[in-house]
Design an enzyme around this catalytic site. Structure first.
Site, PDB file in Angstrom:
ATOM      1  N   THR A  34       4.191   4.469   0.165  1.00 16.73           N
ATOM      2  CA  THR A  34       4.355   3.001   0.108  1.00 16.73           C
ATOM      3  C   THR A  34       5.339   2.607  -0.999  1.00 16.73           C
ATOM      4  O   THR A  34       6.109   1.660  -0.841  1.00 16.73           O
ATOM      5  CB  THR A  34       2.986   2.317  -0.100  1.00 16.73           C
ATOM      6  N   GLU A  83      -6.591   5.380   5.462  1.00 14.69           N
ATOM      7  CA  GLU A  83      -6.433   5.052   4.042  1.00 14.69           C
ATOM      8  C   GLU A  83      -6.893   3.624   3.714  1.00 14.69           C
ATOM      9  O   GLU A  83      -7.502   3.384   2.684  1.00 14.69           O
ATOM     10  CB  GLU A  83      -4.966   5.205   3.611  1.00 14.69           C
ATOM     11  N   ILE A 139       1.106   4.026   6.168  1.00 14.53           N
ATOM     12  CA  ILE A 139       2.418   4.172   5.507  1.00 14.53           C
ATOM     13  C   ILE A 139       2.200   5.119   4.337  1.00 14.53           C
ATOM     14  O   ILE A 139       1.462   4.789   3.400  1.00 14.53           O
ATOM     15  CB  ILE A 139       3.001   2.830   5.000  1.00 14.53           C
ATOM     16  N   ASP A 140       2.771   6.282   4.440  1.00 18.94           N
ATOM     17  CA  ASP A 140       2.699   7.222   3.324  1.00 18.94           C
ATOM     18  C   ASP A 140       3.997   7.067   2.537  1.00 18.94           C
ATOM     19  O   ASP A 140       5.076   6.978   3.131  1.00 18.94           O
ATOM     20  CB  ASP A 140       2.549   8.648   3.857  1.00 18.94           C
ATOM     21  N   LYS A 145       8.780  15.063   3.092  1.00 15.83           N
ATOM     22  CA  LYS A 145       9.061  16.351   2.429  1.00 15.83           C
ATOM     23  C   LYS A 145       8.591  17.515   3.301  1.00 15.83           C
ATOM     24  O   LYS A 145       9.303  18.487   3.488  1.00 15.83           O
ATOM     25  CB  LYS A 145       8.353  16.420   1.067  1.00 15.83           C
ATOM     26  N   ASP A 195       1.262  -1.621   5.981  1.00 11.51           N
ATOM     27  CA  ASP A 195       0.179  -0.616   5.979  1.00 11.51           C
ATOM     28  C   ASP A 195      -0.990  -1.100   6.848  1.00 11.51           C
ATOM     29  O   ASP A 195      -1.507  -0.353   7.685  1.00 11.51           O
ATOM     30  CB  ASP A 195      -0.352  -0.385   4.552  1.00 11.51           C
ATOM     31  N   ASP A 204      -2.974  12.186   3.083  1.00 12.50           N
ATOM     32  CA  ASP A 204      -1.651  12.421   2.490  1.00 12.50           C
ATOM     33  C   ASP A 204      -1.083  13.784   2.882  1.00 12.50           C
ATOM     34  O   ASP A 204       0.077  14.077   2.561  1.00 12.50           O
ATOM     35  CB  ASP A 204      -1.739  12.355   0.955  1.00 12.50           C
ATOM     36  N   ARG A 243       3.924  20.523  -5.487  1.00 11.30           N
ATOM     37  CA  ARG A 243       3.180  19.329  -5.919  1.00 11.30           C
ATOM     38  C   ARG A 243       2.159  19.775  -6.962  1.00 11.30           C
ATOM     39  O   ARG A 243       1.039  20.158  -6.640  1.00 11.30           O
ATOM     40  CB  ARG A 243       2.480  18.693  -4.714  1.00 11.30           C
ATOM     41  N   SER A 254       6.763  10.593   0.244  1.00  5.91           N
ATOM     42  CA  SER A 254       5.999  10.761   1.487  1.00  5.91           C
ATOM     43  C   SER A 254       6.024  12.152   2.083  1.00  5.91           C
ATOM     44  O   SER A 254       6.656  13.069   1.555  1.00  5.91           O
ATOM     45  CB  SER A 254       6.466   9.755   2.552  1.00  5.91           C
ATOM     46  N   HIS A 300       2.821  11.484  -9.413  1.00  2.00           N
ATOM     47  CA  HIS A 300       2.171  12.133  -8.265  1.00  2.00           C
ATOM     48  C   HIS A 300       2.309  13.648  -8.314  1.00  2.00           C
ATOM     49  O   HIS A 300       1.542  14.380  -7.688  1.00  2.00           O
ATOM     50  CB  HIS A 300       2.780  11.649  -6.935  1.00  2.00           C
ATOM     51  N   ASP A 326      -2.658   8.002   7.661  1.00  2.00           N
ATOM     52  CA  ASP A 326      -1.966   7.313   6.557  1.00  2.00           C
ATOM     53  C   ASP A 326      -0.939   6.390   7.215  1.00  2.00           C
ATOM     54  O   ASP A 326       0.107   6.836   7.689  1.00  2.00           O
ATOM     55  CB  ASP A 326      -1.267   8.336   5.649  1.00  2.00           C
TER      56      ASP A 326
HETATM   57  N1  LIG Z   1      -1.976  10.635  -9.379  1.00  2.28           N
HETATM   58  C1  LIG Z   1      -1.628  11.003  -8.159  1.00  2.28           C
HETATM   59  N2  LIG Z   1      -1.401  12.307  -7.875  1.00  2.28           N
HETATM   60  C2  LIG Z   1      -1.041  12.703  -6.642  1.00  2.28           C
HETATM   61  N3  LIG Z   1      -0.877  11.844  -5.599  1.00  2.28           N
HETATM   62  C3  LIG Z   1      -1.093  10.533  -5.822  1.00  2.28           C
HETATM   63  C4  LIG Z   1      -1.466  10.041  -7.098  1.00  2.28           C
HETATM   64  N4  LIG Z   1      -1.588   8.715  -7.005  1.00  2.28           N
HETATM   65  C5  LIG Z   1      -1.315   8.381  -5.716  1.00  2.28           C
HETATM   66  N5  LIG Z   1      -1.016   9.477  -5.004  1.00  2.28           N
HETATM   67  C6  LIG Z   1      -0.717   9.592  -3.579  1.00  2.28           C
HETATM   68  O1  LIG Z   1       0.633   9.989  -3.420  1.00  2.28           O
HETATM   69  C7  LIG Z   1       1.024   9.529  -2.143  1.00  2.28           C
HETATM   70  C8  LIG Z   1       2.518   9.536  -2.022  1.00  2.28           C
HETATM   71  O2  LIG Z   1       2.941  10.847  -2.183  1.00  2.28           O
HETATM   72  P1  LIG Z   1       4.451  11.194  -2.559  1.00  2.28           P
HETATM   73  O3  LIG Z   1       4.565  11.129  -4.028  1.00  2.28           O
HETATM   74  O4  LIG Z   1       4.600  12.576  -2.017  1.00  2.28           O
HETATM   75  O5  LIG Z   1       5.289  10.185  -1.865  1.00  2.28           O
HETATM   76  C9  LIG Z   1       0.431   8.160  -2.060  1.00  2.28           C
HETATM   77  O6  LIG Z   1       0.274   7.850  -0.706  1.00  2.28           O
HETATM   78  P2  LIG Z   1       0.492   6.318  -0.216  1.00  2.28           P
HETATM   79  O7  LIG Z   1       1.886   5.943  -0.477  1.00  2.28           O
HETATM   80  O8  LIG Z   1       0.129   6.435   1.217  1.00  2.28           O
HETATM   81  O9  LIG Z   1      -0.492   5.499  -0.990  1.00  2.28           O
HETATM   82  C10 LIG Z   1      -0.901   8.312  -2.821  1.00  2.28           C
HETATM   83  O10 LIG Z   1      -2.002   8.469  -1.963  1.00  2.28           O
HETATM   84 MG   LIG Z   2      -0.136   8.511   1.455  1.00  2.00          MG
HETATM   85 MG   LIG Z   3      -1.613   4.087  -0.629  1.00  2.00          MG
HETATM   86 MG   LIG Z   4      -0.470   5.121   2.622  1.00  2.00          MG
END
Ligand SMILES: Nc1ncnc2c1ncn2[C@@H]1O[C@H](COP(=O)(O)O)[C@@H](OP(=O)(O)O)[C@H]1O
Ligand SMILES: [Mg+2]
Ligand SMILES: [Mg+2]
Ligand SMILES: [Mg+2]
Length: 411
Positions: free
Chosen positions: A195, A125, A192-193, A324, A102, A351, A338, A321, A297, A190
């Site tokens: 992570t 980020e 790495i989305d 999708k 990242d 994001d 979501r 990430s 998430h 972002d």
């Molecule tokens: N409670 C929450 N609700 C929604 N998104 C969240 C969350 N906690 C973290 N995230 C975000 O969800 C992203 C990943 O989304 P997804 O679930 O679609 O893969 C994360 O990005 P990062 O991995 O860049 O930190 C983070 O920013």
């Molecule tokens: Mg992200």
């Molecule tokens: Mg993150």
């Molecule tokens: Mg990230």
């Protein structure tokens, strides 16, 4: 003796007959070829349009090229970490993970942007606090950053070449501290989305968007673990089945008003791209929907209730990430759901910004769970929105109705 007038009529008649006879084959040929020519023209028309589209001056052409090359170079770095056992994982203050991948990707991308567009702001980020405090972690990131280089020298040059020093690397990471807002040009990054997916061996994405006046305008996403083939069916295991062996890895991009594109990721300059579109869908019962792998998430149970209201019978496709967004934009899936889990969580602009412009340009509509437009112009988060829904335009109103019914039933 004949009078001149009948003589003239006779010549006129003869001339007309000769003319008609000579035109007969031409007209029969024309009557056969004109419809054919019309057919060929109608067939070629979209192609001609595409040519005109790409040969005229495109808006944000330089921004798109720099963003695509920057994301491509950063994905090389993330791939090397993905395959390594030591990912230098730290836990951030919100207990979410961050890795040396990242930090390295953020450093490379911001230095590319600052090279080409020194006056632009960046909402990134990550920040460099942890690296400034830990010299061994900093050294690991510095090694990675030095090794990530595009094989095409001209392409590497366009994004400023290697970062000059450790200090310049840390400063680049910290240049992502913009507060965001509605004024001017701000990039949302972002590095790495997904992570958690990256650490699990699943899907992840390197995401960059340019917002102009608070509106996502250019979007680029590198997805090293998605198949290059746009038509590849989206199987429910895509989120787990994610090695990046040959033939995988895609760079998606879009410019507002100019359409969306996918191209294979490369190690050098940009590969040729092709236009992508969402799959036409007028019957939601046939839809495939995508949701987060992480139940924290996006509420899996609310998503399932919505799917059932829409008559969807296929299992959801869970993947991490913004892959999708890319998957529905290329027609491999149909809907993105979501639904918020926690009432207080504010979605982060990085994001979603790149995914939003790619989906919109592929023919999709996107809003929060209540149908409210997403507002990227009020800072680093989407604090005026709750949840996110994306669908092809034709079924979007129907999807939002189902979402509202599910949310209202919970209140
Ligand atoms: N409670 C929450 N609700 C929604 N998104 C969240 C969350 N906690 C973290 N995230 C975000 O969800 C992203 C990943 O989304 P997804 O679930 O679609 O893969 C994360 O990005 P990062 O991995 O860049 O930190 C983070 O920013
Ligand atoms: Mg992200
Ligand atoms: Mg993150
Ligand atoms: Mg990230």
């Amino acid at each position: 003796m004949t009078t001149p007038l009948p003589q003239f009529r006779k010549y006129l008649l003869l001339t007309l007959i000769t003319l008609a006879l000579s035109l007969l084959p031409i007209s029969s040929v024309l009557s056969r070829t004109l419809p054919r020519l019309y057919q060929i023209k109608s067939h070629l028309y979209p192609a001609l349009q595409t040519r005109t589209f790409s040969s005229r001056a495109m808006a944000y052409e330089k921004e798109l090229e720099i963003a695509a090359l920057a994301v491509q170079r950063a994905t090389l770095l993330t791939k090397s970490v993905y395959h390594s056992h030591s990912k230098g994982t730290l836990s951030k203050s919100d207990s979410s993970p961050v890795t040396i991948g990242d930090f390295g990707a953020q450093a490379l991308i911001i230095s590319s942007i600052k090279h080409a567009f020194p006056n632009d702001e960046v909402v990134g980020e990550e920040d460099a606090d942890d690296l400034r405090a830990d010299s061994s972690l900093r050294d690991l990131v510095w090694k990675l950053v030095q090794a990530a280089k595009l094989e095409d020298a001209a392409a590497e040059e366009k994004i400023g070449g290697p970062i000059k020093s450790v200090e310049a690397m840390l400063d680049a990471i910290d240049s992502g501290r913009s507060a965001g807002g509605r004024k001017g040009r701000i990039w949302a990054l972002d590095p790495i989305d997904g992570t958690k997916g990256f650490l699990r061996g699943g899907q992840y994405a390197v995401c960059l968007a340019l917002m102009v006046g608070g509106i996502p305008t250019v979007g680029v996403i590198g997805t090293p673990n998605l198949p290059v083939d746009d038509q590849a069916p989206l199987d429910a295991k895509i989120g787990e089945n994610a090695d990046d062996s040959e033939g995988k890895g895609v760079l998606f991009s879009a410019v507002r008003g100019e359409g969306a594109t996918s191209r294979p990721l490369s190690k050098g300059g940009l590969e040729p791209g092709k236009s992508i579109n969402m799959k036409p869908l007028d019957d939601t019962t046939q839809a495939t929907f995508c949701e987060s792998v992480e139940a924290g998430h996006s509420s899996h149970s609310d998503n399932a209730a919505i799917a059932s209201k829409l008559g969807i019978t296929k299992p959801s496709v869970r993947m991490d990430s913004q892959a999708k967004y890319c998957s529905i934009a290329r027609g491999a899936g149909d809907l993105y759901l979501r639904l918020p889990v926690s009432k207080s969580y504010e979605e982060k602009i990085w994001d979603h910004a790149a995914g939003v412009v790619i989906v919109q340009e592929a023919g999709g509509e996107i809003s929060d769970a209540w149908g409210k437009p997403l507002d990227f112009g009020i800072g680093r988060t989407l604090k005026e929105n709750k949840g996110i829904i994306a669908a092809p335009k034709a079924v979007f109103p129907m999807v939002i109705e189902a979402v509202k019914e599910v949310l209202n039933a919970k209140q």
